[in-house]
Design a protein around this motif. Structure first.
Motif, PDB file in Angstrom:
ATOM      1  N   ARG A  43       0.834  -1.217   0.000  1.00  0.00           N
ATOM      2  CA  ARG A  43       0.000   0.000   0.000  1.00  0.00           C
ATOM      3  C   ARG A  43       0.860   1.255   0.000  1.00  0.00           C
ATOM      4  O   ARG A  43       0.569   2.211  -0.708  1.00  0.00           O
ATOM      5  CB  ARG A  43      -0.955   0.001   1.186  1.00  0.00           C
ATOM      6  CG  ARG A  43      -2.125  -0.949   0.995  1.00  0.00           C
ATOM      7  CD  ARG A  43      -3.138  -0.871   2.118  1.00  0.00           C
ATOM      8  NE  ARG A  43      -3.646   0.465   2.358  1.00  0.00           N
ATOM      9  CZ  ARG A  43      -4.741   0.970   1.803  1.00  0.00           C
ATOM     10  NH1 ARG A  43      -5.432   0.239   0.966  1.00  0.00           N
ATOM     11  NH2 ARG A  43      -5.134   2.182   2.087  1.00  0.00           N
ATOM     12  N   ALA A  44       1.933   1.252   0.789  1.00  0.00           N
ATOM     13  CA  ALA A  44       2.820   2.419   0.842  1.00  0.00           C
ATOM     14  C   ALA A  44       3.473   2.667  -0.510  1.00  0.00           C
ATOM     15  O   ALA A  44       3.544   3.810  -0.975  1.00  0.00           O
ATOM     16  CB  ALA A  44       3.878   2.221   1.927  1.00  0.00           C
ATOM     17  N   VAL A  45       3.935   1.615  -1.161  1.00  0.00           N
ATOM     18  CA  VAL A  45       4.574   1.759  -2.477  1.00  0.00           C
ATOM     19  C   VAL A  45       3.558   2.259  -3.497  1.00  0.00           C
ATOM     20  O   VAL A  45       3.850   3.154  -4.297  1.00  0.00           O
ATOM     21  CB  VAL A  45       5.210   0.426  -2.927  1.00  0.00           C
ATOM     22  CG1 VAL A  45       5.579   0.468  -4.399  1.00  0.00           C
ATOM     23  CG2 VAL A  45       6.434   0.113  -2.078  1.00  0.00           C
ATOM     24  N   LEU A  46       2.352   1.686  -3.481  1.00  0.00           N
ATOM     25  CA  LEU A  46       1.339   2.109  -4.454  1.00  0.00           C
ATOM     26  C   LEU A  46       0.943   3.570  -4.290  1.00  0.00           C
ATOM     27  O   LEU A  46       0.569   4.226  -5.251  1.00  0.00           O
ATOM     28  CB  LEU A  46       0.089   1.221  -4.331  1.00  0.00           C
ATOM     29  CG  LEU A  46       0.249  -0.203  -4.841  1.00  0.00           C
ATOM     30  CD1 LEU A  46      -1.004  -1.010  -4.520  1.00  0.00           C
ATOM     31  CD2 LEU A  46       0.541  -0.229  -6.331  1.00  0.00           C
ATOM     32  N   ARG A  47       1.048   4.083  -3.086  1.00  0.00           N
ATOM     33  CA  ARG A  47       0.685   5.490  -2.828  1.00  0.00           C
ATOM     34  C   ARG A  47       1.830   6.463  -3.069  1.00  0.00           C
ATOM     35  O   ARG A  47       1.615   7.662  -3.121  1.00  0.00           O
ATOM     36  CB  ARG A  47       0.210   5.635  -1.387  1.00  0.00           C
ATOM     37  CG  ARG A  47      -1.112   4.987  -1.145  1.00  0.00           C
ATOM     38  CD  ARG A  47      -1.508   5.112   0.290  1.00  0.00           C
ATOM     39  NE  ARG A  47      -2.868   4.629   0.451  1.00  0.00           N
ATOM     40  CZ  ARG A  47      -3.515   4.641   1.588  1.00  0.00           C
ATOM     41  NH1 ARG A  47      -2.943   5.112   2.671  1.00  0.00           N
ATOM     42  NH2 ARG A  47      -4.737   4.188   1.655  1.00  0.00           N
ATOM     43  N   ASP A  48       3.028   5.968  -3.186  1.00  0.00           N
ATOM     44  CA  ASP A  48       4.206   6.826  -3.303  1.00  0.00           C
ATOM     45  C   ASP A  48       4.497   7.098  -4.781  1.00  0.00           C
ATOM     46  O   ASP A  48       4.825   6.181  -5.532  1.00  0.00           O
ATOM     47  CB  ASP A  48       5.393   6.120  -2.648  1.00  0.00           C
ATOM     48  CG  ASP A  48       6.598   7.018  -2.503  1.00  0.00           C
ATOM     49  OD1 ASP A  48       6.829   7.889  -3.385  1.00  0.00           O
ATOM     50  OD2 ASP A  48       7.333   6.848  -1.521  1.00  0.00           O
ATOM     51  N   PRO A  49       4.404   8.356  -5.220  1.00  0.00           N
ATOM     52  CA  PRO A  49       4.607   8.675  -6.635  1.00  0.00           C
ATOM     53  C   PRO A  49       6.032   8.451  -7.136  1.00  0.00           C
ATOM     54  O   PRO A  49       6.287   8.476  -8.334  1.00  0.00           O
ATOM     55  CB  PRO A  49       4.217  10.149  -6.733  1.00  0.00           C
ATOM     56  CG  PRO A  49       4.399  10.688  -5.363  1.00  0.00           C
ATOM     57  CD  PRO A  49       4.115   9.539  -4.421  1.00  0.00           C
TER      58      PRO A  49
END
Length: 102
Positions: A43-49
């Motif tokens: 989730r953190a990776v998917l949210r990080d541009p």
């Protein structure tokens, strides 16, 4: 595409998670990749541009899309490639309408 992983995906992915939250590996075509193995980290990776999945979004990227080579290697029919390469699993949130909630 490893036969052992296909036979027991839950066990295979479980062993991958045991190696750590982020594991270096290779795709079928030999391309080096990072596998993020835990839900909160994904989730953190998917949210990080700063992280991208679409090769054309990598700063300075040139040449052919390596995913096309993967489609060729796996003998995916031409008429299906557009669906596979354009799916949510293979796209970045900024390119998918309505994904701001990720």
């Amino acid at each position: 595409m490893d036969p052992d992983l296909l036979a027991d995906p839950f066990g295979g992915y479980g062993r991958l998670r045991e190696q750590g939250p982020v594991v270096r590996g290779r795709f079928v075509d030999g391309t080096r990749v990072w596998f993020v193995t835990r839900y909160d980290d994904v989730r953190a990776v998917l949210r990080d541009p700063r992280f991208v999945n679409t090769p054309s979004h990598v700063p300075g990227a040139q040449g052919a899309d390596p995913r096309e080579g993967m489609m060729e290697l796996l003998n995916v029919p031409e008429h299906l490639r557009v669906y596979l390469l354009g799916s949510i699993l293979d796209s970045d949130p900024r390119t998918i309408r309505g994904c701001a909630a990720w």
